[in-house]
Design a protein around this motif. Structure first.
Motif, PDB file in Angstrom:
ATOM      1  N   UNK A 222       0.852  -1.194   0.000  1.00  9.76           N
ATOM      2  CA  UNK A 222       0.000   0.000   0.000  1.00  9.76           C
ATOM      3  C   UNK A 222       0.884   1.239   0.000  1.00  9.76           C
ATOM      4  N   UNK A 223       0.356   2.307  -0.580  1.00  4.49           N
ATOM      5  CA  UNK A 223       1.102   3.560  -0.659  1.00  4.49           C
ATOM      6  C   UNK A 223       0.175   4.707  -0.249  1.00  4.49           C
ATOM      7  N   UNK A 224       0.689   5.610   0.584  1.00  4.85           N
ATOM      8  CA  UNK A 224      -0.108   6.754   1.035  1.00  4.85           C
ATOM      9  C   UNK A 224       0.230   7.983   0.201  1.00  4.85           C
TER      10      UNK A 224
ATOM     11  N   UNK B 102      -0.744  12.175  -0.274  1.00  3.42           N
ATOM     12  CA  UNK B 102      -1.321  13.311   0.441  1.00  3.42           C
ATOM     13  C   UNK B 102      -1.629  14.446  -0.528  1.00  3.42           C
ATOM     14  N   UNK B 103      -2.784  15.072  -0.353  1.00  7.44           N
ATOM     15  CA  UNK B 103      -3.187  16.163  -1.243  1.00  7.44           C
ATOM     16  C   UNK B 103      -2.461  17.461  -0.923  1.00  7.44           C
ATOM     17  N   UNK B 104      -1.801  17.509   0.237  1.00  8.41           N
ATOM     18  CA  UNK B 104      -0.953  18.646   0.580  1.00  8.41           C
ATOM     19  C   UNK B 104       0.460  18.117   0.833  1.00  8.41           C
ATOM     20  N   UNK B 105       1.483  18.939   0.599  1.00  4.66           N
ATOM     21  CA  UNK B 105       2.855  18.482   0.713  1.00  4.66           C
ATOM     22  C   UNK B 105       3.175  17.961   2.109  1.00  4.66           C
ATOM     23  N   UNK B 106       3.617  16.694   2.190  1.00  6.16           N
ATOM     24  CA  UNK B 106       3.909  16.099   3.492  1.00  6.16           C
ATOM     25  C   UNK B 106       4.998  15.028   3.382  1.00  6.16           C
ATOM     26  N   UNK B 107       5.861  15.185   2.406  1.00  5.64           N
ATOM     27  CA  UNK B 107       6.952  14.223   2.242  1.00  5.64           C
ATOM     28  C   UNK B 107       7.909  14.349   3.434  1.00  5.64           C
ATOM     29  N   UNK B 108       8.421  13.232   4.017  1.00  3.65           N
ATOM     30  CA  UNK B 108       8.339  11.843   3.556  1.00  3.65           C
ATOM     31  C   UNK B 108       7.206  11.031   4.177  1.00  3.65           C
ATOM     32  N   UNK B 109       6.271  11.684   4.878  1.00 11.62           N
ATOM     33  CA  UNK B 109       5.159  10.941   5.484  1.00 11.62           C
ATOM     34  C   UNK B 109       4.312  10.277   4.404  1.00 11.62           C
ATOM     35  N   UNK B 110       4.059  11.007   3.322  1.00 12.05           N
ATOM     36  CA  UNK B 110       3.313  10.456   2.196  1.00 12.05           C
ATOM     37  C   UNK B 110       3.795  11.108   0.921  1.00 12.05           C
TER      38      UNK B 110
ATOM     39  N   UNK C 223      -2.123   1.508  -8.663  1.00 12.08           N
ATOM     40  CA  UNK C 223      -3.169   0.515  -8.891  1.00 12.08           C
ATOM     41  C   UNK C 223      -2.720  -0.531  -9.911  1.00 12.08           C
ATOM     42  N   UNK C 224      -2.087  -0.066 -10.971  1.00 10.93           N
ATOM     43  CA  UNK C 224      -1.631  -0.983 -12.029  1.00 10.93           C
ATOM     44  C   UNK C 224      -0.504  -1.889 -11.537  1.00 10.93           C
ATOM     45  N   UNK C 225       0.240  -1.437 -10.517  1.00  9.77           N
ATOM     46  CA  UNK C 225       1.308  -2.266  -9.937  1.00  9.77           C
ATOM     47  C   UNK C 225       0.780  -3.226  -8.872  1.00  9.77           C
ATOM     48  N   UNK C 226      -0.515  -3.158  -8.607  1.00  9.83           N
ATOM     49  CA  UNK C 226      -1.095  -4.034  -7.596  1.00  9.83           C
ATOM     50  C   UNK C 226      -1.020  -3.494  -6.185  1.00  9.83           C
ATOM     51  N   UNK C 227      -0.719  -2.203  -6.054  1.00 11.24           N
ATOM     52  CA  UNK C 227      -0.677  -1.583  -4.731  1.00 11.24           C
ATOM     53  C   UNK C 227      -2.024  -0.951  -4.393  1.00 11.24           C
ATOM     54  N   UNK C 228      -2.312  -0.866  -3.104  1.00  9.72           N
ATOM     55  CA  UNK C 228      -3.478  -0.113  -2.644  1.00  9.72           C
ATOM     56  C   UNK C 228      -3.067   1.353  -2.574  1.00  9.72           C
ATOM     57  N   UNK C 229      -3.813   2.227  -3.224  1.00 10.20           N
ATOM     58  CA  UNK C 229      -3.524   3.661  -3.186  1.00 10.20           C
ATOM     59  C   UNK C 229      -4.416   4.308  -2.133  1.00 10.20           C
ATOM     60  N   UNK C 230      -3.815   4.717  -0.999  1.00  9.87           N
ATOM     61  CA  UNK C 230      -4.565   5.360   0.077  1.00  9.87           C
ATOM     62  C   UNK C 230      -4.367   6.866  -0.068  1.00  9.87           C
TER      63      UNK C 230
END
Length: 235
Positions: free
Chosen positions: A96-98, A100-108, A120-127
């Motif tokens: 799974x990968x998180x 964020x709609x606002x800048x928050x690297x490296x948290x997401x 999604x195409x790599x088979x990951x859950x996009x949170x």
């Protein structure tokens, strides 16, 4: 499976479980197991989680918080829930990968529809967290927007009730459940499925919604296999 690509909207309040606040470890584990169950069958899954179990911007404003600050606090609450779900999924071998709609690297990672679709195409859950990234918009609206952006087949609204009723089933024992309803009927009857902005966005973009009880283990798979356990809202 009934749908190939979905956007699953989860309630922050439901994530709190019986304790009523924070994150219930048992409920979190149940959600992760249900999500892995359908992901293992090839379903591409985007997820948006509310933050009401930690902080709700509108409620904060009613208690004296400045509205924009309150909504920003609510966005941060969705990030906490998203990280918790990511951790629970990865613990059971579901990547799974998180975002964020606002800048928050490296948290997401910064959200874009292209990054999310690649996941999604790599088979990951996009949170996808932080709602729309703007104040005055609910996570329902954020979910509707992300569902349209990632070109989902349907937006699934996992709640604590098993569909849409003519009235609140927790208050009115005579309330009747709809198995299927149109957006025009939802609006005409004044049914509070989502806020008006989210409803209009889905209606205008032809995005169907399926409302069901996510808190009952196994329901997500049953719904995806076509069992009529909720209410389908068609454009």
């Amino acid at each position: 499976m009934k749908f190939k690509r979905i956007l699953l909207k989860l309630s922050g309040e439901s994530l709190a479980g019986k304790q009523g606040h924070g994150i219930d470890a048992g409920r979190l584990s149940e959600y992760a197991s249900q999500i892995k169950e359908i992901a293992s069958r090839g379903v591409e899954i985007g997820i948006v989680i509310g933050g009401g179990n930690i902080f709700r911007g509108l409620s904060g404003a009613a208690k004296g918080f400045e509205r924009v600050k309150g909504d920003q606090m609510g966005m941060l609450a969705t990030v906490i829930n998203s990280l918790a779900l990511q951790s629970a999924l990865e613990a059971i071998g579901c990547p799974a990968r998180v975002y964020t709609a606002i800048g928050m690297f490296p948290i997401g990672e910064p959200y874009s529809k292209f990054r999310a679709k690649d996941s999604l195409l790599r088979g990951e859950i996009a949170i996808i967290s932080c709602g729309t990234g703007n104040p005055y918009f609910t996570t329902d609206t954020g979910s509707a927007l992300r569902a349209v952006e990632i070109e989902a087949d349907v937006m699934l609204k996992g709640t604590r009730v098993d569909g849409i009723y003519t009235a609140d089933p927790e208050k009115d024992p005579d309330a009747v459940k709809f198995s299927e309803i149109t957006y025009d009927e939802v609006l005409a009857r004044g049914l509070k499925v989502m806020d008006l902005t989210a409803t209009a966005l889905c209606k205008e973009n032809g995005m169907p919604i399926y409302v069901f009880n996510m808190d009952k283990p196994g329901n997500l798979l049953r719904m995806m296999e076509g069992e009529p356990i909720g209410t389908y809202v068609k454009p």
